[in-house]
Design an enzyme around this catalytic site. Sequence first.
Site, PDB file in Angstrom:
ATOM      1  N   TYR A  91      25.029  45.691  17.101  1.00 46.42           N
ATOM      2  CA  TYR A  91      23.865  45.639  16.193  1.00 46.42           C
ATOM      3  C   TYR A  91      23.049  46.934  16.293  1.00 46.42           C
ATOM      4  CZ  TYR A  91      19.216  44.022  14.635  1.00 46.42           C
ATOM      5  OH  TYR A  91      17.996  43.889  14.016  1.00 46.42           O
ATOM      6  N   SER A 109      15.462  48.681  13.982  1.00 47.04           N
ATOM      7  CA  SER A 109      15.031  47.735  15.018  1.00 47.04           C
ATOM      8  C   SER A 109      14.594  48.522  16.245  1.00 47.04           C
ATOM      9  CB  SER A 109      16.197  46.823  15.406  1.00 47.04           C
ATOM     10  OG  SER A 109      15.891  46.111  16.597  1.00 47.04           O
TER      11      SER A 109
HETATM   12  P1  NAP Z   1      16.041  36.405   8.591  1.00 46.70           P
HETATM   13  O1  NAP Z   1      14.746  35.671   8.647  1.00 46.70           O
HETATM   14  O2  NAP Z   1      17.258  35.785   9.206  1.00 46.70           O
HETATM   15  O3  NAP Z   1      16.335  36.753   7.042  1.00 46.70           O
HETATM   16  C1  NAP Z   1      17.499  37.461   6.713  1.00 46.70           C
HETATM   17  C2  NAP Z   1      17.485  37.835   5.249  1.00 46.70           C
HETATM   18  O4  NAP Z   1      18.637  38.651   4.982  1.00 46.70           O
HETATM   19  C3  NAP Z   1      17.590  36.628   4.317  1.00 46.70           C
HETATM   20  O5  NAP Z   1      16.905  36.912   3.124  1.00 46.70           O
HETATM   21  C4  NAP Z   1      19.093  36.532   4.058  1.00 46.70           C
HETATM   22  O6  NAP Z   1      19.446  35.919   2.812  1.00 46.70           O
HETATM   23  C5  NAP Z   1      19.471  37.998   4.015  1.00 46.70           C
HETATM   24  N1  NAP Z   1      20.876  38.218   4.351  1.00 46.70           N
HETATM   25  C6  NAP Z   1      21.561  37.808   5.457  1.00 46.70           C
HETATM   26  N2  NAP Z   1      22.853  38.207   5.390  1.00 46.70           N
HETATM   27  C7  NAP Z   1      22.984  38.884   4.223  1.00 46.70           C
HETATM   28  C8  NAP Z   1      24.072  39.529   3.563  1.00 46.70           C
HETATM   29  N3  NAP Z   1      25.320  39.555   4.091  1.00 46.70           N
HETATM   30  N4  NAP Z   1      23.850  40.130   2.375  1.00 46.70           N
HETATM   31  C9  NAP Z   1      22.608  40.098   1.818  1.00 46.70           C
HETATM   32  N5  NAP Z   1      21.554  39.484   2.369  1.00 46.70           N
HETATM   33  C10 NAP Z   1      21.742  38.894   3.566  1.00 46.70           C
HETATM   34  O7  NAP Z   1      15.939  37.841   9.291  1.00 46.70           O
HETATM   35  P2  NAP Z   1      14.659  38.803   9.471  1.00 46.70           P
HETATM   36  O8  NAP Z   1      14.113  38.615  10.837  1.00 46.70           O
HETATM   37  O9  NAP Z   1      13.750  38.677   8.314  1.00 46.70           O
HETATM   38  O10 NAP Z   1      15.394  40.230   9.466  1.00 46.70           O
HETATM   39  C11 NAP Z   1      15.219  41.158   8.409  1.00 46.70           C
HETATM   40  C12 NAP Z   1      15.629  42.539   8.898  1.00 46.70           C
HETATM   41  O11 NAP Z   1      14.795  42.931   9.993  1.00 46.70           O
HETATM   42  C13 NAP Z   1      17.071  42.662   9.384  1.00 46.70           C
HETATM   43  O12 NAP Z   1      17.623  43.883   8.981  1.00 46.70           O
HETATM   44  C14 NAP Z   1      16.921  42.636  10.896  1.00 46.70           C
HETATM   45  O13 NAP Z   1      17.988  43.297  11.532  1.00 46.70           O
HETATM   46  C15 NAP Z   1      15.609  43.363  11.073  1.00 46.70           C
HETATM   47  N6  NAP Z   1      14.889  43.107  12.324  1.00 46.70           N
HETATM   48  C16 NAP Z   1      14.499  41.850  12.645  1.00 46.70           C
HETATM   49  C17 NAP Z   1      13.816  41.640  13.845  1.00 46.70           C
HETATM   50  C18 NAP Z   1      13.353  40.276  14.294  1.00 46.70           C
HETATM   51  O14 NAP Z   1      13.028  40.127  15.469  1.00 46.70           O
HETATM   52  N7  NAP Z   1      13.289  39.277  13.415  1.00 46.70           N
HETATM   53  C19 NAP Z   1      13.540  42.728  14.690  1.00 46.70           C
HETATM   54  C20 NAP Z   1      13.952  43.998  14.317  1.00 46.70           C
HETATM   55  C21 NAP Z   1      14.627  44.172  13.129  1.00 46.70           C
HETATM   56  P3  NAP Z   1      19.606  34.275   2.710  1.00 46.70           P
HETATM   57  O15 NAP Z   1      18.235  33.712   2.916  1.00 46.70           O
HETATM   58  O16 NAP Z   1      20.094  34.020   1.332  1.00 46.70           O
HETATM   59  O17 NAP Z   1      20.549  33.887   3.777  1.00 46.70           O
END
Ligand code: NAP
Length: 252
Positions: free
Chosen positions: A157, A144
């Site tokens: 985080y 991130s």
């Molecule tokens: P998201 O839309 O909330 O999706 C999260 C995904 O992770 C879903 O597929 C969820 O599965 C899965 N997940 C959650 N908890 C889990 C667990 N304990 N074990 C296995 N799978 C799990 O989040 P996102 O924005 O796509 O984030 C994806 C990655 O990008 C993360 O690592 C996050 O830290 C990183 N990131 C995000 C942002 C942002 O602004 N969005 C910025 C920087 C980094 P279910 O659907 O089954 O719940």
Amino acid sequence: MNAKVAVITGASRGLGRSMALHLAAQGVNIVGTFHSKETEAMSVVREVEERGARAIMLQLDTGDSRGFEAFASALSSGLQQTFDRSDFDYLVNNAGIGINAAFTETTEEQFDQLIKIHLKGPYFLTQKLLPLMTDGGRILNISSGLARFTLPGYSAYAVAKGGVEVLTRYLAKELGARGITVNTIAPGVIETDFGGGAVRDNPEVNKMLASTIALGRVGLPDDIGRAVAAMLSDGGGWINGERIEVSGGQNI
Ligand code: NAP
């Protein structure tokens, strides 16, 4: 030659879903994982198929390493049955959650949960899956922007994500002998369900964060999905041990 296969954790929604769709469009088959949202995961399978590739979805909790042996076994069966393969090519450690809590308010439970899902999970899942990864494969760890710049409320985080970035360099060094590259993709702020979806759903938060980004808007899932697909295309083969921020120029 068999099509490439990418394993993407957290492919049911958000960034992981977009990665799956962009990789599918360039002919890569997908093994995605979901944690609790199986219906959403099965929709992604159909969307992958619409793009001419194939996908399966497996359940996985990256916060519980006790399940990784069984996951490796399910992956091995799935590779054989669906793709006629005994190995896979790409691993994207993407699954994750956001918890916003001031340093003074962060509980041990919150800290442990974030470390388990974002750091211990990718560490031991990668270790467990390496025997199934082809030599010359590629690993992307999703970090991130918050591991570089600071936003109050994300200390635990960001500590976990910082650890993932160090892990990337060590893996790149240790796996080089097998021709496996390992890199970090660090997204800036993106509109997803992450952290309750505030960036997408709260116009004031969205506008405030957009003002920190050189390109003048917050990111969309496709901004990350296409970057991951680019990294995992032929052109990315000599990039190794790097941290690449994909943020439109946030806080620069
Ligand atoms: P998201 O839309 O909330 O999706 C999260 C995904 O992770 C879903 O597929 C969820 O599965 C899965 N997940 C959650 N908890 C889990 C667990 N304990 N074990 C296995 N799978 C799990 O989040 P996102 O924005 O796509 O984030 C994806 C990655 O990008 C993360 O690592 C996050 O830290 C990183 N990131 C995000 C942002 C942002 O602004 N969005 C910025 C920087 C980094 P279910 O659907 O089954 O719940």
